[in-house]
Design an enzyme around this catalytic site. Structure first.
Site, PDB file in Angstrom:
ATOM      1  N   LYS A 104      21.342  33.345  34.765  1.00  0.00           N
ATOM      2  CA  LYS A 104      22.665  33.148  35.010  1.00  0.00           C
ATOM      3  C   LYS A 104      22.694  31.673  34.174  1.00  0.00           C
ATOM      4  O   LYS A 104      22.057  30.892  33.847  1.00  0.00           O
ATOM      5  CB  LYS A 104      23.302  33.053  36.175  1.00  0.00           C
ATOM      6  CG  LYS A 104      24.729  33.660  36.207  1.00  0.00           C
ATOM      7  CD  LYS A 104      25.273  35.019  35.848  1.00  0.00           C
ATOM      8  CE  LYS A 104      26.276  34.844  35.948  1.00  0.00           C
ATOM      9  NZ  LYS A 104      26.335  36.718  35.485  1.00  0.00           N
TER      10      LYS A 104
HETATM   11  P1  NAD Z   1      37.874  36.935  33.967  1.00  0.00           P
HETATM   12  O1  NAD Z   1      37.729  35.817  34.661  1.00  0.00           O
HETATM   13  O2  NAD Z   1      37.866  38.285  33.600  1.00  0.00           O
HETATM   14  O3  NAD Z   1      38.186  36.987  34.886  1.00  0.00           O
HETATM   15  C1  NAD Z   1      38.744  36.653  36.376  1.00  0.00           C
HETATM   16  C2  NAD Z   1      39.932  37.064  37.285  1.00  0.00           C
HETATM   17  O4  NAD Z   1      40.181  36.541  38.270  1.00  0.00           O
HETATM   18  C3  NAD Z   1      40.862  36.507  36.539  1.00  0.00           C
HETATM   19  O5  NAD Z   1      42.256  37.720  36.841  1.00  0.00           O
HETATM   20  C4  NAD Z   1      40.812  35.667  37.415  1.00  0.00           C
HETATM   21  O6  NAD Z   1      43.000  35.216  36.928  1.00  0.00           O
HETATM   22  C5  NAD Z   1      41.516  36.156  39.037  1.00  0.00           C
HETATM   23  N1  NAD Z   1      40.868  34.972  39.518  1.00  0.00           N
HETATM   24  C6  NAD Z   1      40.318  34.055  39.952  1.00  0.00           C
HETATM   25  N2  NAD Z   1      40.440  33.503  40.624  1.00  0.00           N
HETATM   26  C7  NAD Z   1      40.784  34.135  41.780  1.00  0.00           C
HETATM   27  C8  NAD Z   1      41.428  34.090  43.132  1.00  0.00           C
HETATM   28  N3  NAD Z   1      41.110  32.602  43.480  1.00  0.00           N
HETATM   29  N4  NAD Z   1      41.951  34.995  43.732  1.00  0.00           N
HETATM   30  C9  NAD Z   1      42.279  36.003  42.516  1.00  0.00           C
HETATM   31  N5  NAD Z   1      41.564  36.048  41.641  1.00  0.00           N
HETATM   32  C10 NAD Z   1      41.466  35.028  40.865  1.00  0.00           C
HETATM   33  O7  NAD Z   1      35.816  37.604  34.462  1.00  0.00           O
HETATM   34  P2  NAD Z   1      35.289  39.258  34.965  1.00  0.00           P
HETATM   35  O8  NAD Z   1      34.560  38.977  33.602  1.00  0.00           O
HETATM   36  O9  NAD Z   1      36.751  39.968  34.916  1.00  0.00           O
HETATM   37  O10 NAD Z   1      35.034  38.747  35.437  1.00  0.00           O
HETATM   38  C11 NAD Z   1      35.092  39.098  36.906  1.00  0.00           C
HETATM   39  C12 NAD Z   1      33.404  39.028  38.001  1.00  0.00           C
HETATM   40  O11 NAD Z   1      32.755  40.382  37.793  1.00  0.00           O
HETATM   41  C13 NAD Z   1      32.885  37.969  38.420  1.00  0.00           C
HETATM   42  O12 NAD Z   1      32.324  37.957  39.763  1.00  0.00           O
HETATM   43  C14 NAD Z   1      31.629  38.454  37.717  1.00  0.00           C
HETATM   44  O13 NAD Z   1      30.512  37.639  38.104  1.00  0.00           O
HETATM   45  C15 NAD Z   1      31.713  39.805  37.705  1.00  0.00           C
HETATM   46  N6  NAD Z   1      31.163  40.109  36.494  1.00  0.00           N
HETATM   47  C16 NAD Z   1      31.632  40.545  35.392  1.00  0.00           C
HETATM   48  C17 NAD Z   1      30.727  40.605  34.133  1.00  0.00           C
HETATM   49  C18 NAD Z   1      31.434  41.020  32.929  1.00  0.00           C
HETATM   50  O14 NAD Z   1      31.059  42.296  32.392  1.00  0.00           O
HETATM   51  N7  NAD Z   1      32.408  40.780  32.404  1.00  0.00           N
HETATM   52  C19 NAD Z   1      29.731  41.967  34.821  1.00  0.00           C
HETATM   53  C20 NAD Z   1      29.636  41.957  35.562  1.00  0.00           C
HETATM   54  C21 NAD Z   1      29.950  41.136  36.570  1.00  0.00           C
END
Ligand code: NAD
Length: 412
Positions: A104
């Protein structure tokens, strides 16, 4: 009680190791990350001043293949968080049986405070700083919180300007630079597939179930869209500003049409406004935390009213909350399966780059569902055979595979 994010992930790793009765030599090797890089990330700001950030890349375990993991930009990101997220990737890749180890990356910054040019400079500066430890057969990056295809394109260009054309150093790229159709939606699509598989194993159907989703980013919004298309009712959804609740189900396509990049849900005129605390306690069958880690902890777990939690985010349930949920009969589908659609899609993109062969979106989605279904059934069988919760079962499957690779390579 765990004191750090990394220790918190290790609670689950050690639980699986105890169940498997793994030998001490292997446990020692996976207890610590293989490599941790902590670099200065300097840039010239738009006003000519110098800004300096901290950047991290942690490679947890590479016994099963090149390291693989996302890159996160967030003001609270630190080395401990990145270590924990790298460890999750080790177990996730093994559970899905994709040939990667776990890694990561992260930079401690608030992307909203930087201009697009500054963000590009940060990305290039970071990529240059870690370029010695990444590469198509060494460590492959991907999008995570606050990073996207545009950022991945910059990573690819910065790395390729040193090493020559190297699209496989990063996945989640723009289509024109070797990206693969389906990857953007893959994590959300996987969340829905795993939710449907779990409900089906419990004798229920996704259609008609009430879902609450915390997070409206890449994962949350695609999960909402795909689940709604499959007949689920999204009764609440939130972003960092709060959320919207509609007891009869949100018109997700209509909501998506109203939001421009940067629009916050508190500004959108759909249903009732709810705070994130209220959202987590909405009445529903399935709660899908898809934002950040530890969203459900000892302080708020008692407010949860769902009977099933699907961990779309990484580590959204703290170990204390996990124990309380188990006691209350709430089933939790672990992150290392629930959000594994992302790394599985990244694996397809990586193979497509290495072979220079293009996949269609149909092929991508079909293979994605097959990989997830296989991993789900392996986890579910282990859960039934050993009488352990789904998380322990998932970690046991992953741990078995990593331990075997470690032994076969003569590392322990
Ligand atoms: P992103 O940045 O696209 O979206 C994050 C979302 O969470 C946004 O809508 C933001 O406003 C919201 N957020 C942030 N802080 C918050 C809070 N305190 N309370 C409520 N909402 C809040 O990120 P993402 O890519 O969608 O990733 C989200 C999660 O999924 C993370 O844990 C990431 O590690 C995990 N993840 C992402 C992927 C991927 O392909 N993008 C793959 C596996 C896991």
């Amino acid at each position: 009680m765990p004191v750090s994010f990394y220790d918190s992930v290790n609670v689950y790793v050690e639980r699986a190791a105890r169940q498997l009765d793994v030998e001490e030599d292997v446990r020692i090797l996976v207890a610590e990350p293989y490599r941790q890089v902590d670099v200065q990330v300097p840039i010239h700001a738009d006003d000519g001043s110098v800004l300096s950030f901290r950047g991290y890349r942690v490679q947890h375990n590479g016994a099963r293949g090149p390291f693989k993991g996302g890159l996160r930009y967030h003001p609270h990101t630190d080395l401990d968080e990145v270590r924990g997220l790298a460890s999750l990737m080790t177990w996730k890749c093994a559970l899905l049986d994709v040939p990667f180890g776990g890694a990561k990356g992260g930079i401690t910054l608030d992307p909203a405070a930087l201009s697009p040019r500054e963000l590009e400079s940060v990305t290039r500066s970071y990529t240059n700083a870690i370029s010695g430890v990444i590469g198509p057969n060494l460590d492959v990056l991907a999008p995570d919180v606050n990073t996207d295809a545009r950022v991945m394109g910059w990573v690819m260009d910065a790395y390729s300007s040193r090493a020559g054309w190297s699209p496989a150093v990063v996945t989640g790229k723009p289509l024109n630079l070797g990206g693969i159709p389906g990857r953007v939606e893959a994590t959300g699509r996987g969340v829905v597939a795993v939710t449907a598989a779990t409900l089906s194993a419990l004798g229920k159907s996704l259609s008609g179930q009430r879902l609450v989703i915390q997070g409206f980013g890449n994962v949350g919004r695609h999960a909402a869209q795909i689940a709604a298309e499959q007949g689920a009712k999204i009764v609440g959804i939130s972003d960092v500003s709060g959320g919207r609740a509609v007891p009869e189900g949100i018109d997700v396509a209509g909501l998506l049409a109203k939001v421009e990049p940067g629009t916050l849900l508190k500004e959108v005129d759909v249903g009732d406004f709810v705070t994130n605390a209220e959202l987590l306690s909405l009445e529903c069958e399935v709660l899908i935390p898809a934002a950040l880690e530890n969203a459900i902890d000892a302080g708020n777990v008692a407010t949860v009213r769902a009977s099933l939690i699907v961990e779309a985010a990484n580590h959204p349930v703290s170990p204390e909350a996990d124990a309380a949920l188990a006691e209350g009969g709430v089933m939790v589908v672990p992150d290392i399966l629930a959000n594994a659609g992302g790394v599985t899609g990244s694996y397809f993109e990586w193979t497509s780059n290495l072979t220079e062969f293009r996949w269609s979106e149909e092929q991508f989605n079909q293979q994605l569902l097959e990989f997830l279904d296989r991993a789900f059934r392996t986890m579910w069988d282990r859960h039934l055979e050993r009488g352990v919760d789904l998380r322990t079962a998932a970690y046991m499957v992953g741990f078995d595979r990593v331990a075997e690779a470690v032994r076969l390579r003569g590392l322990a």
